[in-house]
Design a protein around this motif. Structure first.
Motif, PDB file in Angstrom:
ATOM      1  N   TRP A  75      -4.838  63.453 -38.425  1.00  0.00           N
ATOM      2  CA  TRP A  75      -4.063  63.131 -36.658  1.00  0.00           C
ATOM      3  C   TRP A  75      -4.861  62.408 -36.575  1.00  0.00           C
ATOM      4  N   ARG A  76      -5.950  63.027 -36.435  1.00  0.00           N
ATOM      5  CA  ARG A  76      -6.673  61.648 -34.594  1.00  0.00           C
ATOM      6  C   ARG A  76      -6.674  60.619 -34.797  1.00  0.00           C
ATOM      7  N   ARG A  77      -6.469  60.078 -35.396  1.00  0.00           N
ATOM      8  CA  ARG A  77      -5.784  58.709 -36.044  1.00  0.00           C
ATOM      9  C   ARG A  77      -4.565  58.586 -36.861  1.00  0.00           C
ATOM     10  N   PRO A  78      -3.652  58.376 -36.654  1.00  0.00           N
ATOM     11  CA  PRO A  78      -2.529  59.087 -38.111  1.00  0.00           C
ATOM     12  C   PRO A  78      -2.000  57.534 -38.613  1.00  0.00           C
ATOM     13  N   PHE A  79      -1.796  56.332 -36.888  1.00  0.00           N
ATOM     14  CA  PHE A  79      -1.926  54.842 -37.971  1.00  0.00           C
ATOM     15  C   PHE A  79      -3.419  54.767 -38.344  1.00  0.00           C
ATOM     16  N   SER A  80      -4.598  54.713 -38.055  1.00  0.00           N
ATOM     17  CA  SER A  80      -4.565  53.871 -38.630  1.00  0.00           C
ATOM     18  C   SER A  80      -5.899  54.896 -39.476  1.00  0.00           C
ATOM     19  N   TRP A  81      -6.211  55.625 -39.755  1.00  0.00           N
ATOM     20  CA  TRP A  81      -7.076  56.733 -40.224  1.00  0.00           C
ATOM     21  C   TRP A  81      -8.077  55.765 -41.367  1.00  0.00           C
ATOM     22  N   LYS A  82      -6.774  55.133 -42.353  1.00  0.00           N
ATOM     23  CA  LYS A  82      -6.996  54.178 -43.252  1.00  0.00           C
ATOM     24  C   LYS A  82      -8.627  53.530 -43.523  1.00  0.00           C
TER      25      LYS A  82
ATOM     26  N   ALA B   4     -20.541  51.149 -40.659  1.00  0.00           N
ATOM     27  CA  ALA B   4     -20.847  50.894 -41.935  1.00  0.00           C
ATOM     28  C   ALA B   4     -22.619  50.511 -41.809  1.00  0.00           C
ATOM     29  N   VAL B   5     -23.469  50.905 -42.330  1.00  0.00           N
ATOM     30  CA  VAL B   5     -24.360  51.051 -41.293  1.00  0.00           C
ATOM     31  C   VAL B   5     -25.752  50.265 -42.248  1.00  0.00           C
ATOM     32  N   THR B   6     -25.902  49.017 -42.044  1.00  0.00           N
ATOM     33  CA  THR B   6     -27.021  47.849 -42.784  1.00  0.00           C
ATOM     34  C   THR B   6     -28.594  47.390 -42.121  1.00  0.00           C
ATOM     35  N   ASP B   7     -29.727  46.972 -42.669  1.00  0.00           N
ATOM     36  CA  ASP B   7     -30.897  47.242 -42.035  1.00  0.00           C
ATOM     37  C   ASP B   7     -30.575  46.253 -40.114  1.00  0.00           C
ATOM     38  N   PHE B   8     -29.481  45.109 -40.202  1.00  0.00           N
ATOM     39  CA  PHE B   8     -29.420  44.265 -39.291  1.00  0.00           C
ATOM     40  C   PHE B   8     -29.222  45.770 -37.927  1.00  0.00           C
ATOM     41  N   ALA B   9     -27.622  46.111 -38.270  1.00  0.00           N
ATOM     42  CA  ALA B   9     -26.488  46.421 -37.407  1.00  0.00           C
ATOM     43  C   ALA B   9     -25.672  47.897 -38.036  1.00  0.00           C
ATOM     44  N   VAL B  10     -25.459  48.676 -37.476  1.00  0.00           N
ATOM     45  CA  VAL B  10     -24.166  49.794 -37.221  1.00  0.00           C
ATOM     46  C   VAL B  10     -22.658  48.862 -36.976  1.00  0.00           C
ATOM     47  N   ILE B  11     -21.957  48.979 -38.205  1.00  0.00           N
ATOM     48  CA  ILE B  11     -20.705  48.446 -37.717  1.00  0.00           C
ATOM     49  C   ILE B  11     -19.445  49.259 -37.981  1.00  0.00           C
ATOM     50  N   MET B  12     -18.903  48.909 -36.975  1.00  0.00           N
ATOM     51  CA  MET B  12     -17.549  50.021 -36.739  1.00  0.00           C
ATOM     52  C   MET B  12     -16.004  48.987 -36.673  1.00  0.00           C
ATOM     53  N   ARG B  13     -15.334  49.993 -37.671  1.00  0.00           N
ATOM     54  CA  ARG B  13     -13.858  48.893 -38.251  1.00  0.00           C
ATOM     55  C   ARG B  13     -12.916  50.541 -37.568  1.00  0.00           C
ATOM     56  N   ARG B  14     -12.211  49.464 -36.637  1.00  0.00           N
ATOM     57  CA  ARG B  14     -11.340  50.857 -35.342  1.00  0.00           C
ATOM     58  C   ARG B  14      -9.549  49.750 -35.965  1.00  0.00           C
ATOM     59  N   GLY B  15      -8.816  50.528 -35.442  1.00  0.00           N
ATOM     60  CA  GLY B  15      -7.296  50.201 -34.849  1.00  0.00           C
ATOM     61  C   GLY B  15      -7.047  49.094 -36.309  1.00  0.00           C
ATOM     62  N   ASN B  16      -5.137  50.060 -35.972  1.00  0.00           N
ATOM     63  CA  ASN B  16      -4.163  49.453 -37.151  1.00  0.00           C
ATOM     64  C   ASN B  16      -3.638  48.003 -36.417  1.00  0.00           C
ATOM     65  N   PHE B  17      -2.546  48.065 -35.581  1.00  0.00           N
ATOM     66  CA  PHE B  17      -1.758  47.704 -34.301  1.00  0.00           C
ATOM     67  C   PHE B  17      -2.489  46.717 -33.553  1.00  0.00           C
ATOM     68  N   TRP B  18      -3.982  47.583 -32.837  1.00  0.00           N
ATOM     69  CA  TRP B  18      -5.161  46.009 -32.287  1.00  0.00           C
ATOM     70  C   TRP B  18      -6.459  46.682 -33.419  1.00  0.00           C
ATOM     71  N   ARG B  19      -6.287  45.655 -34.414  1.00  0.00           N
ATOM     72  CA  ARG B  19      -7.512  45.222 -34.794  1.00  0.00           C
ATOM     73  C   ARG B  19      -8.799  45.929 -34.394  1.00  0.00           C
ATOM     74  N   LYS B  20      -9.844  46.071 -34.359  1.00  0.00           N
ATOM     75  CA  LYS B  20     -11.162  46.210 -33.952  1.00  0.00           C
ATOM     76  C   LYS B  20     -12.719  46.151 -34.895  1.00  0.00           C
ATOM     77  N   LEU B  21     -13.548  45.224 -34.592  1.00  0.00           N
ATOM     78  CA  LEU B  21     -14.491  45.062 -35.036  1.00  0.00           C
ATOM     79  C   LEU B  21     -15.889  45.096 -34.457  1.00  0.00           C
ATOM     80  N   ALA B  22     -16.681  46.182 -34.241  1.00  0.00           N
ATOM     81  CA  ALA B  22     -17.613  46.428 -33.124  1.00  0.00           C
ATOM     82  C   ALA B  22     -18.636  46.309 -34.103  1.00  0.00           C
ATOM     83  N   VAL B  23     -20.002  45.238 -33.580  1.00  0.00           N
ATOM     84  CA  VAL B  23     -21.403  44.827 -34.028  1.00  0.00           C
ATOM     85  C   VAL B  23     -22.024  45.555 -32.850  1.00  0.00           C
TER      86      VAL B  23
END
Length: 570
Positions: free
Chosen positions: A460-467, A472-491
């Motif tokens: 219910w916190r993100r009803p359209f994009s909860w999946k 994800a975490v690597t030795d280089f960065a923290v990578i965040m994936r969000r949004g469905n109607f507005w896809r966002k990928l932050a590094v």
């Protein structure tokens, strides 16, 4: 994924090699001496406004001003009755007062020129091995200083009026609130030379002055700054301004194949699609307003009621349509003639149709990168890229549209453009991390998803994009994936991560989930994901902290000149 051995971050750093000096024959101003700005600086820093205001005052009060001036110099000729209500020029001619009028005008011009000369005379700058300094003021003196090892970038802005005569504003971006040091104005050629000097000295070598002394004094390699006459400066800057206006700027020292450009049709189309959202918002607000207003107007059965309806419709609609067009045009004009290219001193971004802005971001000054795609852009495969970086401006300045433009490194581009730009702004991203950005990140989730995702019980916190919502975490960065109607990928590169934390409210505790926050400098890229399993998040915070400390110890991007010299010597 194996973690490399962590070097001691407190170990002594190797000595820095000499930085390449300025090319022989170039007029380098990085000699530690004080230099003056362009002679027309006072005119463009407020003189134009002063002249316009003076013209308005003279136009509105010309009768009183001329009568006062004539009375001051020739009281026997000041017959207000003869002058009142007439044209002042005709009155001056009829009374044979041309000489007095010319003397008054000449005196005003002399005062104005002397005032501008004094303002220019007391504005100076100098570039040393350690700082960029600017001092100005006649009665109230001020001095600003930017340490070169804290320089976050160098912006070169060409406002349209100044650009016509070959002038530019140079702004050294510092690492702090209101820490920028502006040099306004310089001739375009001199501004580009100063920019190169600042970036060369900021590249990590402290022995720049000794290197220059070993290679010869700057005065012997180039003519003294004061040897060029003011007339020659004005003629040269005006010629350069016309050439830059026709042919473009800041592309002479980069390879054509390394430049990413945006076709005009794509840029206009993307902004028109963005304007569709404004139109939908307008229709919604306008429809709701009329639904309440029209019945009340027509309830009185007044024949002229429809006139009131039309008036309200036009009064609400026309201003909004004009504002929408203005917003779309402002975005288009700011992004026209956009280009991004690598240079030895960092990523250079140029944009703007009338006012041209060139920004050079040295390596290691980008704290977060986000790739975004609107649902309206998805059929065309268009994306935009934003970054977090230190701006050196106050909070109110950071909220301006111009400041926000500096955080957009790709207004609209295809996947190929995005990949090229990501390679420029994140050159040290390992190849094994790229599937986390594209296949599992931007286009994910896919089978075998490596991301920690929002738990189903918290959908219910993100009803359209909860999946999709996760990290994800690597030795280089923290990578965040969000949004469905507005896809966002932050590094968020770990070497420049400002901190990481977990937060949990009462509802989160009840659902055994928590919020992860990656802390970065102020910017459009946000670093939080919600609804993550509490146990997994606690372990992830510890893991990110260890990896961030190791990444900071390995990071040498802030000393890019040292790497360049090592590559040349290898």
């Amino acid at each position: 994924m194996s973690t490399p051995q962590n070097p001691d971050p407190y170990a002594a750093q190797p000595p820095l090699p000499p930085v390449p000096t300025a090319p022989a024959g170039s007029e380098s101003l990085a000699d530690g001496e004080w230099h003056r700005l362009h002679p027309l600086t006072p005119l463009f820093k407020g003189g134009l406004v002063l002249i316009i205001v003076a013209g308005v005052v003279l136009n509105n009060f010309r009768d009183r001003i001329i009568y006062w001036a004539i009375g001051l110099f020739a009281p026997e000729e000041a017959h207000v009755g003869d002058y009142s209500g007439g044209d002042p020029v005709d009155w001056v001619l009829e009374n044979n007062l041309i000489l007095i009028a010319l003397l008054v005008v000449l005196g005003a011009l002399i005062v104005l020129i002397v005032g501008f000369w004094l303002v220019w005379r007391f504005q100076e700058f100098r570039i040393s091995d350690e700082h960029v300094e600017v001092r100005k003021g006649i009665v109230f003196r001020s001095q600003r200083r930017a340490p070169l090892d804290r320089v976050q970038g160098v912006n070169l802005t060409r406002p349209f009026p100044a650009r016509l005569i070959g002038m530019a504003k140079l702004e050294v971006v510092g690492a702090g609130t209101d820490a920028n040091v502006p040099l306004e104005y310089l001739s375009t050629t001199k501004a580009e030379t100063v920019r190169s000097d600042i970036l060369r000295l900021a590249s990590g070598a402290r022995a720049a002055r000794e290197a220059r002394q070993r290679g010869g004094s700057p005065q012997s390699a180039a003519p003294a700054a004061g040897a060029t006459s003011i007339r020659s400066q004005l003629i040269g800057s005006m010629n350069g301004g016309v050439n830059d206006l026709i042919g473009g700027v800041d592309l002479s020292d980069v390879a054509p194949e390394s430049v990413v450009k945006i076709p005009t049709g794509r840029l206009v189309g993307s902004q028109v699609l963005a304007g569709v959202l404004w139109l939908a918002f307008f229709i919604l607000i306008f429809g709701v307003t009329l639904a309440f207003v029209i019945p009340a107007i027509l309830a009185d059965d007044d024949p002229d009621a429809w006139i009131g309806v039309v008036g309200i419709t036009l009064g609400l609609g026309v201003p909004f349509v004009i504002a929408a067009f203005a917003i779309v045009w402002a975005q288009i004009s700011r992004s026209l003639r956009y280009s991004i290219a690598p240079t030895p001193d960092g990523v250079r971004i140029t944009f703007g149709l009338f006012t041209t802005v060139t920004e050079t971001i040295p390596p290691g000054r980008i704290f977060a990168v986000e790739v975004t795609q609107s649902i309206l852009w998805r059929p065309f495969g268009w994306w935009t890229i934003k970054i977090n970086r230190m701006s050196g401006k106050s909070v109110s300045q950071q909220q301006s549209s111009t400041a926000q433009q500096f955080n957009i490194v790709l207004p609209v581009g295809t996947r190929a453009d995005v990949e090229r730009v990501l390679a420029l702004v994140l050159p040290d991203m390992p190849e094994e991390d790229r599937p986390l950005v594209w296949e599992h990140g931007i286009f994910g989730p896919q089978a075998g998803d490596p991301y920690h995702v929002l738990q189903k019980r918290g959908w219910w916190r993100r009803p359209f994009s909860w999946k999709r919502h996760g990290f994800a975490v690597t030795d280089f960065a923290v990578i965040m994936r969000r949004g469905n109607f507005w896809r966002k990928l932050a590094v968020f590169p770990l070497a420049r991560l400002q901190g990481v934390s977990a937060a949990q409210g009462p509802i989160d505790r009840a659902q055994r989930v928590a919020i992860l926050k990656a802390h970065s400098v102020t910017g459009p890229v946000l670093g939080d994901v919600v609804g993550i399993e509490s146990v997994d998040l606690t372990a992830a915070v510890d893991d990110i902290s260890r990896r961030a400390a190791a990444a900071a110890g390995r990071d040498q991007t802030h000393r890019w000149a040292q790497d360049a010299v090592h590559e040349r010597s290898a």
